[in-house]
Enzyme design. Sequence first.
Site, mmCIF file in Angstrom:
data_model
loop_
_atom_site.group_PDB
_atom_site.id
_atom_site.type_symbol
_atom_site.label_atom_id
_atom_site.label_comp_id
_atom_site.label_asym_id
_atom_site.label_seq_id
_atom_site.Cartn_x
_atom_site.Cartn_y
_atom_site.Cartn_z
ATOM 1 N N ASP A 133 0.894 -1.158 0.000
ATOM 2 C CA ASP A 133 0.000 0.000 0.000
ATOM 3 C C ASP A 133 0.929 1.203 0.000
ATOM 4 O O ASP A 133 1.549 1.517 1.016
ATOM 5 C CB ASP A 133 -0.886 -0.052 1.258
ATOM 6 N N LYS A 139 3.202 11.013 -3.967
ATOM 7 C CA LYS A 139 1.976 10.461 -4.556
ATOM 8 C C LYS A 139 1.065 11.567 -5.090
ATOM 9 O O LYS A 139 0.232 11.338 -5.964
ATOM 10 C CB LYS A 139 1.246 9.647 -3.481
ATOM 11 N N GLU A 182 -7.439 0.941 -4.028
ATOM 12 C CA GLU A 182 -7.401 0.863 -2.558
ATOM 13 C C GLU A 182 -8.734 0.426 -1.943
ATOM 14 O O GLU A 182 -8.741 -0.485 -1.103
ATOM 15 C CB GLU A 182 -6.922 2.202 -1.982
ATOM 16 N N ASP A 219 -11.984 6.104 4.110
ATOM 17 C CA ASP A 219 -10.522 6.074 4.227
ATOM 18 C C ASP A 219 -9.986 7.443 4.645
ATOM 19 O O ASP A 219 -9.884 8.361 3.819
ATOM 20 C CB ASP A 219 -9.913 5.620 2.884
HETATM 21 P P1 ADP Z 1 -1.949 7.246 4.101
HETATM 22 O O1 ADP Z 1 -2.891 8.377 4.167
HETATM 23 O O2 ADP Z 1 -0.619 7.633 3.630
HETATM 24 O O3 ADP Z 1 -2.521 6.075 3.385
HETATM 25 P P2 ADP Z 1 -2.339 5.957 6.712
HETATM 26 O O4 ADP Z 1 -3.638 5.388 6.316
HETATM 27 O O5 ADP Z 1 -1.337 5.037 7.250
HETATM 28 O O6 ADP Z 1 -1.631 6.788 5.593
HETATM 29 O O7 ADP Z 1 -2.657 7.066 7.781
HETATM 30 C C1 ADP Z 1 -1.650 7.764 8.389
HETATM 31 C C2 ADP Z 1 -2.227 8.696 9.419
HETATM 32 O O8 ADP Z 1 -2.841 7.935 10.446
HETATM 33 C C3 ADP Z 1 -1.185 9.553 10.061
HETATM 34 O O9 ADP Z 1 -1.583 10.895 10.058
HETATM 35 C C4 ADP Z 1 -1.126 9.015 11.475
HETATM 36 O O10 ADP Z 1 -0.840 10.047 12.400
HETATM 37 C C5 ADP Z 1 -2.534 8.529 11.674
HETATM 38 N N1 ADP Z 1 -2.612 7.544 12.734
HETATM 39 C C6 ADP Z 1 -1.941 6.370 12.831
HETATM 40 N N2 ADP Z 1 -2.240 5.738 13.968
HETATM 41 C C7 ADP Z 1 -3.118 6.534 14.627
HETATM 42 C C8 ADP Z 1 -3.801 6.448 15.877
HETATM 43 N N3 ADP Z 1 -3.598 5.423 16.691
HETATM 44 N N4 ADP Z 1 -4.637 7.440 16.194
HETATM 45 C C9 ADP Z 1 -4.819 8.488 15.398
HETATM 46 N N5 ADP Z 1 -4.210 8.651 14.226
HETATM 47 C C10 ADP Z 1 -3.362 7.678 13.837
HETATM 48 MG MG MG Z 2 -3.906 5.012 2.514
#
Ligand code: ADP
Ligand code: MG
Length: 631
Positions: free
Chosen positions: A13, A74, A179, A204
Amino acid sequence: MGTSSYDLAIAIDLGTTYSCVAVWKNNRIEIIANEQGNRTTPSCIAFTDADCFIGDPAKNQAATNSANTVFDAKRLIGRSYADANVQSDMKLWPFKIIKGETGNPKIVVTYKGEEKQFDAEEISSMVLKKMKDVADTYLNTDIKKAVITVPAYFNDSQRLATEKAAKIAGHKVLRLLNEPNAAAIAYGLDLHKDRGDINVLIFDLGGGTFDVSLVTINSEGKIEVIADGGDSHLGGEDFNNQMVNHFVVEFKNKYNKDISKNCRALGRLRVACERAKRVLSSTTETSIDIDCLYDGIDFSSKITRAKFEELNINFFRECMKTVQGCLDDAKINKSRVDKVVLVGGSTRIPMVQQMLQDFFHGKSLCRSINPDEAVAYGAAVLAAKMIDKKNQKVQDMVLLDVTPLSLGLEEHGQLMRVVIPKNTPIPFTEEITRYTTSDNQSCFVLKVYQGERSRSIDNILLGELRLSNLPLAPRTVTSVTVCFDIDDDGTLKVSAHEPITGNNNSLTITKNQLKHTKEETDKMLKDAVKYNVDDQEYRKRVEAYNALDNFVYALRARMKDQDIRNTLSLEDCKTMDAVAKEATHWLQVNKEAEYDVLAAKSKELKCVCRSIYEKTNVRRSMTSYMSTKKN
Ligand code: ADP
Ligand code: MG
C-alpha cells in the site's frame, strides 16, 4: 511443503504519508514491520550531505532538513507541472519543485553537496524499494512479484507512473489494485456469493487525504466503484497541526514567546503531537515533554482526548458531510449500505468511529483489521491468490477477476465458437486448432468475438487476426493453432501459428476493450437468455449445414480417387458423381435451409451412398468368395 520464493508475492500500500507491506505466509496474512519495528513506514525520503534516508529516519530528521526532505510524491506522480493541484501543493511544500523539460514536475534537492533533480516516480520508487527491502529481509529472499495499490480515482497516467516506479524498484507488478477494492477484499466482502449485490461504504481517512467510496459487490464477487468523494487535503496531518497550534498558543501564554517562526522547534513539537494524538486514540489523557524546546525552555504539558476532539470537531463534521455527498451521488440511502469499512490510520480516532457509527444509526463498522493495514492486507490476499492457484485455502479467501463474457472465434456460417467461457478466472490460457475450410486456402481471417450469442455478429467484434501465405493444400489439411491468453491484468492476446511455414501473428486486446459498463454486460447476458431458443436453433442449423458440407466434400474427394473408383461399377461411379454434383449445388442454394430440411437431405444422401457401398461390399465379398472357390 514450505513456500519457496517462487510462490511468494508481496503487497504494498503505497500511501501519501505512510506505506505498508504485507505477505501471505503460514496460511495467514502478515504485516511486515520495518527495522524500527513499525508496521507502516513514512513515504518520506531525505537527502543529506552524506546520506539518503528512507522512511522513519527521514521523517525523524525532517524538521532540521526540511528543504531536502521529500514527501507527498503520490500527489505529484503522473501529473504535469501545470496541473492545478501541483501548483497549489507546491506552495505548501518545503522542498523545491521546478518544471522539467517535458513539462513534468521535478523535485530539486541538495544531495552530497550537489543539486539533484528527481521525478516523482523516482521518489516513489525509493519508497517501493524500501518496502521491498523490508519484505526481503523478513522473508530472507528476493521477492519480485508484487500487487501495488492505487487510489480508485487515479487516471491512466498516474497508474502508469506508479507502475514505472515499481519497475524501477525491481518489482514485477502482478496488478495495480484500487485501494477501496483492496479494503473490501481484506474483509472478504467479495466472497458473499448467492446473496445479490451488497453496497459497501469505504471510509478512508489517512495522513493527508480523505477518500470515501461507495462500492457494489455483486454475487460473483466483482467489486465496482459506484461513487467516490473526499478531500485531497484532509487527514492526520491536519489534526497534528491543530494540536501544534494549540501548544504554540499555550507556550505563548506561559512564556510569552512565539515559537511559530522557529522551524526546528515547530518540527519537534509536531513529532510530539503526532505521538500524543496516537496515544489519545487509546487513552483519555496524555502528556508532552520536550527538552529545550525554545530558548532553553523545557516544555511540558498535558492534553485530553476531549480537547483533541474539540480542536478537530469541524474536520470530523466535514468528513460526515462528504459521506452524505457520496451517498447522494450514488443515489443510495444510508439504510441501504450493507457494510461500512474503516481504512486509514486516522480512523483509529474514537470520535471518528463514533460519528460514523451514529451516522449509520448504530451500524457496526468493519474495523477488526488495523485500518492503516487493511489496504495492504487485502492486496496481499489477492497477491496470494494470484500466485498460489492450487492452494484451496488461499483460493477460498477471494474470488479472482473473471471474464464477464465469453470470448471466442467466428466459425464457418457465422457461428460463435467459445474458447474462454464467461466467468473463467483470469489469468487463463486456452489453445485450439482450426482447419482450412476450402481447397488451397492461403489465408486465415480469425475474427475474435465477445459475448454469449450463437451467431457471431450478435456479439461484440473485438478484432481480426490475419495469417497469410499458408501452404496450399486441400481443405482441412492445413491447420493453425490459435491461442487465447488473458494475463493477470486482463489483457487478452490472441495468437495464431501455422506449424509448417512457421507463420505467426497476434492481436492484443486491452482490458478496457474487454470491459463494458454493468448495463452493457447485463444486457448481453439478458439477451442471451431471451434469445436462447432462437440461438440454439441457429447453432443446430449451422452445425448441421457444416456437417453436411463436410460430408459432401469428403464424397467429392473420394470420387476423385481412382483406387476408390476402381472398386465401383461404372454405373455406380456415374450415380455417385451425379449425387455429389447435385448435393454441392443443393448446398449452395440452400444456405439458409432449416434444420429439418438439412437433416432430411443428409439422410437422403447417406442412404444413396450406403446402398452403393453395400452393393460394392457384396460384390467384393462375392469376388473373394469366388476366388477362394477356384483355388
Ligand atoms: P496514508 O494516508 O498515507 O494512506 P495511513 O492510512 O497510514 O496513511 O494514515 C496515516 C495517518 O494515520 C497519520 O496521520 C497518522 O498520524 C494517523 N494515525 C496512525 N495511527 C493513529 C492512531 N492510533 N490514532 C490516530 N491517528 C493515527
Ligand atoms: Mg492510505
